[in-house]
Design an enzyme around this catalytic site. Structure first.
Site, PDB file in Angstrom:
ATOM      1  N   GLY A   1      -3.014  -1.615  -7.429  1.00  0.00           N
ATOM      2  CA  GLY A   1      -1.922  -2.586  -7.496  1.00  0.00           C
ATOM      3  C   GLY A   1      -2.144  -3.645  -8.562  1.00  0.00           C
ATOM      4  O   GLY A   1      -3.278  -4.075  -8.804  1.00  0.00           O
TER       5      GLY A   1
ATOM      6  N   ARG B   1      -4.419  -9.762   4.368  1.00  0.00           N
ATOM      7  CA  ARG B   1      -4.896 -11.044   4.897  1.00  0.00           C
ATOM      8  C   ARG B   1      -3.750 -11.923   5.414  1.00  0.00           C
ATOM      9  O   ARG B   1      -3.998 -12.872   6.157  1.00  0.00           O
ATOM     10  CB  ARG B   1      -5.671 -11.809   3.817  1.00  0.00           C
ATOM     11  CG  ARG B   1      -7.016 -11.176   3.470  1.00  0.00           C
ATOM     12  CD  ARG B   1      -7.787 -12.020   2.478  1.00  0.00           C
ATOM     13  NE  ARG B   1      -9.160 -11.556   2.289  1.00  0.00           N
ATOM     14  CZ  ARG B   1      -9.527 -10.626   1.408  1.00  0.00           C
ATOM     15  NH1 ARG B   1      -8.617 -10.067   0.619  1.00  0.00           N
ATOM     16  NH2 ARG B   1     -10.785 -10.248   1.311  1.00  0.00           N
TER      17      ARG B   1
ATOM     18  N   HIS C   1       0.839  -1.205   0.000  1.00  0.00           N
ATOM     19  CA  HIS C   1       0.000   0.000   0.000  1.00  0.00           C
ATOM     20  C   HIS C   1       0.876   1.258   0.000  1.00  0.00           C
ATOM     21  O   HIS C   1       0.596   2.221  -0.710  1.00  0.00           O
ATOM     22  CB  HIS C   1      -0.881   0.054   1.256  1.00  0.00           C
ATOM     23  CG  HIS C   1      -1.893  -1.051   1.369  1.00  0.00           C
ATOM     24  ND1 HIS C   1      -1.839  -2.005   2.366  1.00  0.00           N
ATOM     25  CD2 HIS C   1      -2.991  -1.343   0.638  1.00  0.00           C
ATOM     26  CE1 HIS C   1      -2.870  -2.820   2.245  1.00  0.00           C
ATOM     27  NE2 HIS C   1      -3.583  -2.460   1.194  1.00  0.00           N
TER      28      HIS C   1
END
Ligand code: AMP
Length: 281
Positions: free
Chosen positions: A147, A187, A37
């Site tokens: 992304g 995750r 990110h």
């Protein structure tokens, strides 16, 4: 860094600071931020006068209620990370702010949202397109950053922008990986140590597939090899492996020597669903 939870005050602030043609870069995220990110934020910082990151776990893009409930939420750490890289604005709205009424709008992207993620996560891309459209209208960015890890999402957002004439440049940022090759993902922090140590097999299987395809191996054989590599060496379960055209996402049954293609994998590590992809080199 200025933090907003509400659309009204954010709009007023953006109106004040975007005078004299100042450019705005938007980085939409669901939080639990990692270096992947941050690489989007840094790319936006380089190219724009103002960078806005958004953190919103968007309920309409989750087809699995338990995945939504267990999605990591780490707003304080996220804000600190963004502050460190001098992000200018953080927008982290509530559900009531983003969805004051039950939504009626549904998106249909034809073939683009029926394959791969679309097949296994029905409704997912309609929810993504809805929330991204809202964020585009609220922030009115010059550029928006996404992304490569979510290639199908990127393809659908490009389509959304073209069809609805959003005046926004969509910028694609490469996949950031851990040292062992695992694609960074929010995750990943839900993986127990055992599954975390096994998860790099996804990237290894993509490398294997890439080598086999470039040697001229049949797609069907390559898909079998990926499943075999993942499931015989680890406890991970393959959901799908696909080889598709990078632009229109049409699955390919054969790949000519110099043809462009992307290999996509989704696999479960316990109940954690991981995805990755690789451009055929
Ligand atoms: P997410 O918070 O998972 O919705 O991701 C927000 C944005 O970050 C999306 O555009 C993702 O494609 C991008 N992203 C997620 N993981 C990575 C990664 N490992 N490297 C680069 N970008 C990523």
């Amino acid at each position: 860094m200025k933090i907003f939870n509400e659309i009204g005050p954010l709009r007023t602030y953006l109106k004040e600071i975007t005078t004299n043609g100042r450019t705005v870069g938007l980085v939409p995220t669901m939080g639990a931020l990692h270096e992947g990110h941050i690489s989007l934020v840094e790319a936006s910082k380089k190219a724009n006068d103002i960078t806005i990151s958004t953190i919103y776990v968007n309920p309409t893009q989750f087809n699995n209620p338990s995945d939504l409930q267990k999605y990591p939420r780490t707003l304080e750490q996220d804000a600190a990370l963004l502050e460190k890289v001098s992000c200018d604005v953080l927008f982290c709205p509530t559900d009531a702010e983003m969805y004051p009424d039950k939504t009626l709008i549904k998106f249909d992207f034809g073939h683009l949202d029926k394959v791969m993620e679309g097949e296994f996560r029905p409704g997912h891309f309609s929810g993504v397109a809805l929330v991204v459209s809202k964020l585009f209208h609220i922030c009115e960015p010059t550029r928006a950053y996404f992304g490569q890890k979510d290639w199908q999402q990127l393809t659908i957002i490009k389509r959304l922008v073209n069809e609805l004439k959003f005046n926004i440049d969509i910028v694609c940022i490469p996949i950031m990986r851990e040292a062992d090759g695992l694609a960074m993902s929010s995750r990943n922090r839900r993986l127990n140590p055992e599954l975390r140590s096994q998860a790099p097999i996804i990237n290894q299987s993509l490398r294997l597939a890439s080598e086999l395809l470039r040697k001229g191996e049949e797609v069907a054989t390559v898909k079998k090899a990926v499943k075999e590599a993942i499931e015989s060496q680890t406890e991970l379960k393959l959901e799908y492996v696909e080889v598709a055209d990078p632009v229109n996402l049409t699955p390919m049954n054969r790949v000519d020597k110099s043809a462009e293609a992307i290999i996509f994998v989704a696999a479960f590590a316990g109940e954690v669903r991981l995805i990755d992809n690789m451009y055929l080199e």
